[in-house]
Write a protein that holds these residues in place. Structure first.
Motif: not given
Lengths: 238, 238
Positions: B172-179
């Protein structure tokens, strides 16, 4: 606390055992205090070696937690303390849980320091992190001192410092959000700084918990989940 | 645990007291379980009223912590338990600290839910938060069940679930950073989602701690700060 009006000891040996456990708690406290200092310095100065030191030292903190817990259980079983002595043992069991978690947070800051040291980027929020780190370090130090001297006034003073920590933490978070919006390439780096600030804010909470146990220990009143005003009243009651 | 080969009770009254405290721990556990469910549902469904419920219910959790702690101290002072009974009281003192902190994390998620409900923005990470919430909810539920039935196998199974929580959280953290990098206007909103994920990850840690106390309680061995393999060995030792 260790005076004859509270405890009724069968032996000098029992006193010696309690003193030994208290001294181990202070050793454990000294370790997490140093670990926090090291971790913050590592982050601010980009010193990944010192960051590793803060990470590696956590095993000593964990080992002391297990040892002290075991000794507390033995004292409860063999000495069956009551009144002030019992409160001391219960307060120690709780205090070391918070010390261990301060160690965990310092370890996290150590990892962030190592990560940040390997990244390009400016250091414009590091002064604020340093100031927060110093504030929180004082809280750990003074909370341990309050525990060592059973000083409720000092415990209260440390608990009052926590609202300042929350202010500093909120200020850093706001600045970082603005910064990330202005320069999205800084997001990964800014999040690391934000996690470090968060870890320091948590350390302030744990130091406050320890102060609450000191008040419980000396005054026999549980002040958790109460306001600063209620804590003051409990601390000043004689 | 409550069988005659471990405890040596002077009275049925003592047994009744211990049972009453255990039952209060389970009530407290049920409260934080519901609080976590409510907070996650409030966030995912944008239901700020339910978010407020999760926030307000925290005072009940806090009050139970203080009550149970007081009763444990009284039992230690009046009954002076030894062996398995002493381990039960010590395990309860530790368990309620973790339950109280699960309550704090659920309260944080409640605040984030209220904040997010008042903001524009898409919900593309809410499925992942929901899945993490369900996983963590199962961990709390099963940890309490392991505590209620003194079931070391189940305690071990729950502790093993924690690595999955860490994986989900990191995803989730990785996805949110990309987003956030792609759309800096989403930063404030994404950070709220990230804090919620972080709170769920912490809840998983607290559920794991409770499982460690169950193993300590039943096997008399402290398995904190050990690997899953060492925990398995300790749990299976008879």
């Amino acid at each position: 606390m260790r005076s004859k009006d509270i405890g009724h000891h069968i032996s000098a040996q029992f006193n010696a055992e309690l003193e030994e456990i208290r001294s181990k708690v202070l050793t454990m406290g000294g370790l997490v205090e140093q670990q926090t200092l090291d971790a913050v310095r590592a982050l601010v100065e980009g010193d990944s070696e010192l960051g590793e030191t803060a990470i590696l030292n956590d095993y000593k903190v964990n080992a002391l937690e297990v040892t002290i817990d075991e000794e507390c259980s033995q004292i409860l079983a063999r000495r069956q303390p009551t009144a002030g002595d019992l409160r001391l043992v219960v307060a120690i069991i709780k205090t070391i849980t918070d010390l261990e978690r301060i160690g965990d947070e310092a370890e996290k800051i150590g990892h962030l320091a190592v990560h940040l040291a390997g990244m390009e980027g400016n250091k414009q929020h590091f002064n604020a992190i340093n100031a927060l780190g110093e504030h929180v370090h004082t809280m750990i130090h003074d909370a341990l001192d309050a525990f060592a001297r059973l000083d409720v006034e000092q415990a209260l003073a440390v608990a009052k410092m926590d609202s300042k920590v929350d202010e500093q933490y909120n200020g850093i978070t706001r600045q970082l959000i603005t910064y990330m919006m202005e320069d999205p390439r800084s997001i990964t780096r800014s999040l690391d700084v934000m996690w470090a600030a968060r870890a320091l804010e948590r350390i302030g909470d744990h130091a406050t918990n320890i102060c609450e146990y000191v008040i419980y220990l000396v005054r026999g009143k549980d002040v958790r989940h109460t306001s600063i005003e209620q804590m003051e009243e409990a601390a000043r009651k004689h």
